[in-house]
Design a protein around this motif. Structure first.
Motif, short mmCIF file in Angstrom:
data_model
loop_
_atom_site.label_atom_id
_atom_site.label_comp_id
_atom_site.label_asym_id
_atom_site.label_seq_id
_atom_site.Cartn_x
_atom_site.Cartn_y
_atom_site.Cartn_z
N VAL A 1 4.81 -11.08 4.94
CA VAL A 1 5.65 -9.90 5.13
C VAL A 1 5.23 -9.20 6.42
CG1 VAL A 1 6.35 -7.68 4.19
CG2 VAL A 1 5.96 -9.62 2.66
N GLY A 2 6.17 -9.03 7.32
CA GLY A 2 5.88 -8.32 8.56
C GLY A 2 5.96 -6.83 8.33
N LEU A 3 5.11 -6.08 9.01
CA LEU A 3 5.16 -4.62 8.94
C LEU A 3 5.29 -4.15 10.37
CD1 LEU A 3 5.00 -2.58 6.67
CD2 LEU A 3 2.54 -2.47 6.99
N ALA A 4 6.46 -3.63 10.72
CA ALA A 4 6.71 -3.30 12.11
C ALA A 4 7.07 -1.84 12.26
CB ALA A 4 7.83 -4.18 12.66
N GLY A 5 7.07 -1.37 13.48
CA GLY A 5 7.40 0.01 13.76
C GLY A 5 6.67 0.45 15.01
N SER A 6 7.01 1.63 15.53
CA SER A 6 6.37 2.09 16.76
C SER A 6 4.99 2.63 16.42
CB SER A 6 7.21 3.18 17.39
OG SER A 6 7.21 4.29 16.54
N GLY A 7 4.29 3.12 17.44
CA GLY A 7 2.92 3.58 17.27
C GLY A 7 2.77 4.67 16.24
N SER A 8 3.78 5.54 16.12
CA SER A 8 3.65 6.67 15.21
C SER A 8 4.30 6.39 13.85
CB SER A 8 4.32 7.89 15.83
OG SER A 8 5.67 7.59 16.12
N SER A 9 4.62 5.12 13.60
CA SER A 9 5.36 4.83 12.38
C SER A 9 4.49 4.85 11.13
CB SER A 9 6.02 3.45 12.49
OG SER A 9 5.01 2.46 12.57
N GLY A 10 3.17 4.79 11.31
CA GLY A 10 2.28 4.80 10.16
C GLY A 10 1.99 3.42 9.61
N LYS A 11 2.43 2.39 10.31
CA LYS A 11 2.24 1.04 9.76
C LYS A 11 0.77 0.65 9.71
CE LYS A 11 3.00 -1.64 14.06
NZ LYS A 11 2.88 -0.66 15.13
N VAL A 12 0.03 1.05 10.76
CA VAL A 12 -1.39 0.68 10.77
C VAL A 12 -2.15 1.44 9.67
CG1 VAL A 12 -3.50 0.75 12.13
CG2 VAL A 12 -1.36 0.03 13.19
N SER A 13 -1.84 2.73 9.53
CA SER A 13 -2.51 3.50 8.47
C SER A 13 -2.21 2.91 7.11
CB SER A 13 -2.03 4.95 8.47
OG SER A 13 -2.16 5.51 9.74
N LEU A 14 -0.96 2.48 6.92
CA LEU A 14 -0.59 1.90 5.64
C LEU A 14 -1.41 0.63 5.38
CD1 LEU A 14 1.19 1.66 3.14
CD2 LEU A 14 2.85 0.42 4.51
N ALA A 15 -1.46 -0.24 6.39
CA ALA A 15 -2.21 -1.48 6.22
C ALA A 15 -3.68 -1.18 5.97
CB ALA A 15 -2.04 -2.35 7.46
N GLU A 16 -4.21 -0.17 6.68
CA GLU A 16 -5.62 0.16 6.49
C GLU A 16 -5.88 0.74 5.12
OE1 GLU A 16 -6.98 0.73 11.13
OE2 GLU A 16 -6.53 2.53 9.97
N THR A 17 -4.85 1.37 4.54
CA THR A 17 -5.00 1.85 3.17
C THR A 17 -5.05 0.68 2.20
OG1 THR A 17 -3.67 3.74 3.83
CG2 THR A 17 -4.13 3.50 1.49
N LEU A 18 -4.23 -0.32 2.47
CA LEU A 18 -4.21 -1.49 1.59
C LEU A 18 -5.59 -2.14 1.50
CD1 LEU A 18 -0.86 -3.26 2.63
CD2 LEU A 18 -1.31 -1.84 0.62
N VAL A 19 -6.32 -2.13 2.63
CA VAL A 19 -7.62 -2.80 2.62
C VAL A 19 -8.75 -1.85 2.26
CG1 VAL A 19 -6.84 -4.42 4.36
CG2 VAL A 19 -8.09 -2.39 5.05
N GLY A 20 -8.40 -0.57 2.08
CA GLY A 20 -9.43 0.37 1.64
C GLY A 20 -10.14 1.12 2.75
N LEU A 21 -9.60 1.10 3.98
CA LEU A 21 -10.22 1.89 5.04
C LEU A 21 -9.88 3.37 4.88
CD1 LEU A 21 -9.90 -0.21 8.32
CD2 LEU A 21 -11.97 0.55 7.19
N HIS A 22 -8.73 3.66 4.29
CA HIS A 22 -8.39 5.04 3.93
C HIS A 22 -8.12 5.07 2.44
CE1 HIS A 22 -7.70 5.61 8.17
NE2 HIS A 22 -6.70 4.75 8.18
N ALA A 23 -8.30 6.25 1.85
CA ALA A 23 -7.86 6.43 0.47
C ALA A 23 -6.55 7.21 0.52
CB ALA A 23 -8.90 7.22 -0.31
N ALA A 24 -5.53 6.70 -0.17
CA ALA A 24 -4.24 7.38 -0.16
C ALA A 24 -4.33 8.68 -0.96
CB ALA A 24 -3.18 6.47 -0.75
N ASP A 25 -3.45 9.63 -0.63
CA ASP A 25 -3.42 10.89 -1.39
C ASP A 25 -2.86 10.63 -2.79
OD1 ASP A 25 -4.39 12.17 0.80
OD2 ASP A 25 -2.40 12.73 1.55
N SER A 26 -1.84 9.76 -2.85
CA SER A 26 -1.30 9.42 -4.15
C SER A 26 -0.75 8.01 -4.10
CB SER A 26 -0.18 10.40 -4.53
OG SER A 26 0.87 10.29 -3.59
N GLY A 27 -0.52 7.45 -5.28
CA GLY A 27 -0.03 6.07 -5.33
C GLY A 27 -1.17 5.09 -5.56
N THR A 28 -0.79 3.84 -5.82
CA THR A 28 -1.82 2.85 -6.13
C THR A 28 -1.64 1.59 -5.31
OG1 THR A 28 -0.41 2.00 -7.88
CG2 THR A 28 -2.13 3.56 -8.53
N VAL A 29 -2.76 0.90 -5.11
CA VAL A 29 -2.77 -0.39 -4.43
C VAL A 29 -3.27 -1.43 -5.42
CG1 VAL A 29 -3.83 -1.73 -2.59
CG2 VAL A 29 -3.25 0.67 -2.20
#
Ligand code: ATP
Ligand code: MG
Lengths: 347, 500
Positions: B287-315
């Protein structure tokens, strides 16, 4: 006036007390600024505790005493903090505290009082003492920078070698019968305060200004943060580091000189065991062992915290046999507290 | 074809540079005419960055000579002399993380002889940042910035010296479309002012966009120099690789809709980064995750791997719920991860390739916490082979590798454990055309072995291997595009100007 947010310019390296900033920067800035002053409440708390335990604590005499006792430690912490910020190490400082004055003295006093028999003019004693500090720093620098040895192991080696040298040529004896000039700085009072307190305050003032407001001082932070980047930016990294080691040695020799004056003799074990306290004060004061982070003001606060704790323990009548263990334990607790309040790992 | 002016602005002649057994440059040279923007291209490890360090006076060549405007370069110790002649954006970060943005911009030139005036320094920094359209507060710690912002900082700093010769070593590798466009505009403006530039990139179309002439290095040697206009894309690739070019062919893969879900996010939100994201990746699917620099795609991916903890929701990873914000627990659940910032999170520079690549599987290479060196070596040799890593052997420290080869080690590590789920962020940033094929092939191999992968990128070439592309805009998923999209369509969605 729209710019009212107070920020520290070189967060966390910048000196405290400069205003400015854009207001765009969120909490990060204020937090860093807060870190600089983080120990001030602890110091106030200790003063209150001290006053409760022993009313004599707040007397001018006792407070002056606390300050004077900490001057030697604080000069070492100043030296170590600058070296740590530059991303290096120096464990040998505590041996320089003994060796430099011992050699300076031994060269000028008669052989009858354990001198070396050279009988050089007494006026040379202090310059020699300071020069030895500089030379030790330069030699450390040579091994670390030219021969690319690890600062940790080099200065650990020097720690032992220098101590051994001192014991070797003094025959393990304490040196008495010191020339008056040698005792002056450790004893004199200028304008109501011990001279050593003035000297120490001046050294910190110079250090804070140099590290906060001058290009060469800032390059110390740059080197500690990323040597390659500093070099690419045109910083002569080896030259700066070498200077830092030499200044470190000089300050250690000065601390030895003050200690000699205060105690009236050069003990064979002078400075022995200080290095742990030196590192602890620096780390409690927010200096990172990883380099590039910390302020001299913070380091000074670290010294004051430890000095007050030491004084309170003495006043509270803790038995002499136990004081070392308790003091060490409290330092470890203080390290933990500093870790918790700063929210960052101590590296 | 215009003939180069009599004295070139920069010339390097017969440069040889060896690092122990490696010959990084072998009698190579470059001639850059006054006022031109000159591209330097070549495969990973061809010696481009080594030439940069020699042209900026950071390293002394073993043989050869550097001339600026016909005159010999200053002595190595004369740093100021070098800085007056050449400014550079290095491939490796030269930002000092413990200092503020403002101070990084004016590193070692905060003030002249006198004391530093912090207020005016900050004001100068603000002007500079505004001028280059970099939206960062000068008072922030540089270490807190993202990769892209740090890159912009490097560029702004290099351009601000006013040097007449500027080197940019892969400046675009970490930037998104609009940022690259801004950089190119800047470069064109500088060229109009007569500034000479050397530009290094693995994106060959960029060479055609901003450069007038190009030099190709291959295996430490100079291969050719030509006007860009005279050199079609195919010939350029052929010169780089030494063989005819072939584009990467994405394989066709039948993803089964019945396959189990290996990686999923439910109602994931992180304030200021992304909101309410749902994502489910099945085994065998990319699955590709695309978008511009401010789209949040990198933060989302980093949340998936546990580099950030999300405010809500589950992985969920392979049916397990790793502890939020804990990378180790995600890796334990069977996740492989290629981070965006390889210098910071990707590898341990002083450890060898073998050690780096096998870190996550060290426990499988021996018993009771011991690691068998022979087995590690064997594993590492296989990875070097599979990913075509250019090195002297498994024991070379990763810090000594060229940028693109270091990236391959990071990929090797992510794949070491045959992960069931894979998150790769910008996997091909800074790798050459051929290596790109090896890396994308490695991701496809993993999918064929049954892994589900999330591939974060805004490179269309990367996204082509995906079964579907999820496009984010300002922190929300705006569209899901199935395989077979047209370039223009996807770009429009990514830029937030959906054609339909
Ligand atoms: N400090 C070093 N020590 C040992 N080997 C080195 C060092 N620097 C570079 N090399 C080697 O020299 C060769 C050329 O490296 P260089 O960084 O110049 O490649 P490059 O063309 O910039 O590649 P890339 O496109 O991946 O950045 C590589 O094989 C690399 O491993
Ligand atoms: Mg390179």
């Amino acid at each position: 006036m729209t710019e009212t947010t107070v920020t520290s310019p070189g967060t966390p390296g910048g000196p405290p007390g400069t205003a400015g900033g854009t207001g765009r920067g969120p909490s990060g800035l204020r937090l860093a600024r807060f870190r600089d002053l983080a120990l001030v409440p602890a110091i106030l708390l200790l003063v209150v505790v001290g006053a409760l335990i022993e009313p004599a604590f707040l007397s001018g005499d006792n407070l002056t005493n606390v300050l004077q006792q900490q001057t030697e430690l604080s000069l070492l912490v100043l030296a170590e903090a600058v070296i740590l910020i530059a991303g290096k190490f120096d464990l040998s400082l505590e041996s320089t505290v003994g060796l430099a004055p011992a050699l300076g003295v031994a060269l000028v006093i008669p052989a009858a009082s354990n001198g070396l028999g050279t009988d050089w003019p007494a006026a040379l004693g202090i310059p020699i003492c300071l020069l030895i500090g500089v030379l030790v720093g330069a030699f450390n620098g040579l091994l670390i920078l030219r021969f690319k040895l690890s600062a940790f192991i080099v200065t650990l080696g020097m720690l032992i070698v220098l101590r051994g040298l001192q014991i070797g040529f003094t025959g393990g004896q304490n040196l008495f019968a010191l020339p008056d000039s040698f005792l002056y700085l450790g004893n004199a009072r200028w304008v109501g305060l011990p001279a050593s307190v003035w000297i120490c305050g001046l050294a910190y003032a110079i250090g804070i200004v140099a590290l906060g407001y001058f290009r060469h001082g800032r390059s110390v932070y740059a080197i500690g943060g990323n040597v390659d980047a500093a070099r690419a930016a045109g910083v002569r990294t080896d030259r700066v580091l070498w200077t830092v080691f030499m200044i470190g040695g000089l300050l250690a020799a000065l601390a030895g000189l003050l200690m000699t004056g205060r105690l009236g003799s050069v003990a064979a074990s002078q400075g022995n065991g200080m290095i742990f306290t030196v590192f602890a004060a620096a780390v409690i004061g927010g200096v990172s062992l990883d380099g590039g982070k910390g302020t001299l003001f913070g380091a000074l606060c670290g010294v004051l915290v430890l000095g007050l704790i030491n004084n309170i323990l003495t006043l509270a009548g803790v038995s002499a046999q136990w004081i070392q263990a308790i003091y060490g334990g409290i330092i470890l607790i203080a390290l933990m507290l500093a870790r918790v309040t700063s929210g960052k790992a101590q590296d | 074809m215009m003939s180069p002016p009599a004295t070139p602005a920069v010339e390097a002649r017969g440069i040889t540079k060896r690092f122990g057994p490696t010959t990084a440059l072998d009698g190579a040279g470059i001639v850059i005419g006054e006022g031109e923007t000159h591209a330097l291209v070549g495969r990973n490890g061809a010696g481009k960055s080594t030439l940069v360090s020699i042209l900026t006076g950071l390293q002394r060549p073993d043989e050869g000579q550097v001339l600026f405007a016909g005159r010999p370069a200053p002595a190595l110790a004369d740093r100021d002399g070098w800085r007056r002649r050449v400014a550079c954006v290095y491939q490796k970060s030269t930002i000092i993380p413990t200092l503020t943005v403002a101070e990084n911009l004016f590193l070692n030139r905060q003030a002249g002889r006198g004391p530093i005036n912090w207020r005016s320094l900050r004001a100068r920094a603000r002007d500079l940042l505004d001028e280059y359209g970099v939206d960062v507060d000068g008072g922030r710690l540089a270490g807190d910035l993202g990769v892209e912002q740090r890159q912009l900082l490097e560029i702004a700093r290099a351009l601000s010296f006013g040097a007449r010769f500027i080197i940019l070593d892969e400046p675009t590798a970490q930037l998104d479309g609009p940022a690259i466009e801004r950089l190119f505009e800047r470069m064109r403006a500088l060229r109009a002012q007569g500034v000479t530039m050397m530009f290094i990139s693995h994106h060959l179309e960029e060479v055609y966009q901003v450069c007038q002439s190009v030099t190709v290095f291959r295996d430490a040697r100079h291969v050719l120099t030509s006007e860009v206009a005279d050199l079609p894309h195919d010939e350029l690739v052929a010169a780089m690789t030494g063989e005819a070019a072939a584009g990467y062919q994405a394989r066709s893969r039948a993803s089964r809709s019945s396959a189990p879900i290996v990686l999923s996010a439910e109602k994931l939100s992180l304030a200021g980064r992304y909101q309410d994201v749902d994502l489910a990746v099945r085994a065998g699917e990319i699955v590709g995750l695309a978008g511009s620099g401010s789209s949040g795609k990198v933060s989302l991916a980093e949340t998936l791997v546990g580099l950030h903890a999300a405010d809500s929701g589950t992985v969920t990873v392979n049916g397990a719920r790793p502890r939020p914000g804990d990378v180790t627990s995600a890796l334990r659940a069977g996740l492989g991860f290629v981070p965006q910032d390889r210098h910071k999170e990707g590898f341990v520079p002083l450890l060898s390739i073998a050690e780096n690549a096998t870190l996550p599987i060290a426990h499988k290479l021996g018993r009771f916490g011991a690691v068998s060196p022979a087995r590690r070596r064997a594993r590492a040799e296989r990875m070097i082979e599979e990913l075509d890593i250019k090195t002297t052997g498994p024991s070379q420290p990763v810090g000594d590798l060229s940028g693109g080869n270091a990236q391959k080690v990071v990929m090797a590590r992510a794949l070491a454990d045959d992960p069931g789920a894979l998150v790769v962020i910008d996997p091909t940033s800074g790798v050459d055309v051929r290596a790109k094929q090896a890396l994308l092939g490695a991701v496809e191999d993993a999918a064929e072995r049954g892994a589900g992968a999330v591939l974060v990128s805004d490179e269309l070439d990367d996204l082509r291997i995906c079964d579907r592309v999820v496009v984010m805009f300002h922190g929300r998923v705006v569209k899901e595009v199935p395989r077979g999209w047209a370039d223009a369509e996807l770009v429009a969605v990514m830029e937030g100007v959906d054609a339909r």
